[in-house]
Design an enzyme around this catalytic site. Sequence first.
Site, short mmCIF file in Angstrom:
data_model
loop_
_atom_site.label_atom_id
_atom_site.label_comp_id
_atom_site.label_asym_id
_atom_site.label_seq_id
_atom_site.Cartn_x
_atom_site.Cartn_y
_atom_site.Cartn_z
N ASP A 67 48.44 37.62 4.87
CA ASP A 67 47.69 37.36 6.10
C ASP A 67 46.98 36.03 5.89
OD1 ASP A 67 45.89 37.17 8.17
OD2 ASP A 67 44.99 39.15 7.87
N TYR A 161 45.02 27.81 22.05
CA TYR A 161 46.22 27.35 21.34
C TYR A 161 46.25 25.82 21.26
CZ TYR A 161 51.18 26.94 20.09
OH TYR A 161 52.38 26.63 19.46
N LYS A 165 46.01 23.58 17.80
CA LYS A 165 47.10 22.70 17.37
C LYS A 165 46.63 21.25 17.26
CE LYS A 165 50.41 25.70 16.80
NZ LYS A 165 50.99 25.95 15.46
#
Length: 256
Positions: A67, A161, A165
């Site tokens: 993980d 997101y 990024k």
Amino acid sequence: MYKELFDLSGRVAVVTGGGRNIGLATAMALAEHGAKVVIAEIDPKVGEEGLAALQAKGYEAELHQLDVTDSRAVTACADAVVKKYGRVDIAVANAGIALSAPGEEMPDEQWHKVVDINLNGVFYTNRAFGKHMLDAGKGSIINIGSMSGIISNYPQEQVHYNAAKAGVHHLTKSLAGEWAKRGVRVNAVAPTYIETAMTKPGMEKADWYKIWMDMTPMGRVGQPPEIAACVLFLATDAASLVTGHVLVADAGYTIW
């Protein structure tokens, strides 16, 4: 001479999220060029399937359940790889997820989940494997960013997101600057929409998919091996002069 630049024989590579999609394609590409590959995957079933696919081709590979949001586990994984093989030459921080929600309605839990996996997990991977590479005075780290770190996607709403990024890209440049004189290269690949399980829900929405293709000069999505080829280049000595670079593989999406 040039063929030798792509030879990874004797090198050890770790790919997070390496059990399927871009991660598995990357593991395949690295193994095909001679690397011993470690798949680091959170889902045991996915990891086993990816490992079986590699071993079916005769490649030397193993699986670590991991993980990437657990910094101690990432450090332990890096230590275990180096203890077994005596080295780690390539680390690909690929593990990631994509979710969508309007910014004004986004629950804290969703924000933290996406940022934790897509940005914190990348940093933990860079830090843990980077330490061993710095000790050895050599190594190549490749982070999987996204064109979403350069543009804001439409029509889906994914501020978490996109922000994560963009963070991956700047993390890449920052660590590349810190480690350049110590022999460790850090680069990233920024893909367009790639035909994977992660993008399938969006591709199945006809209105979304039409917009995506209308905004893409090549008029198509990418395939995992196309991104794996970019990672392969950055991992090898063919990219010995390249660090702090975000290699955009977006079918022209960011041209406009």
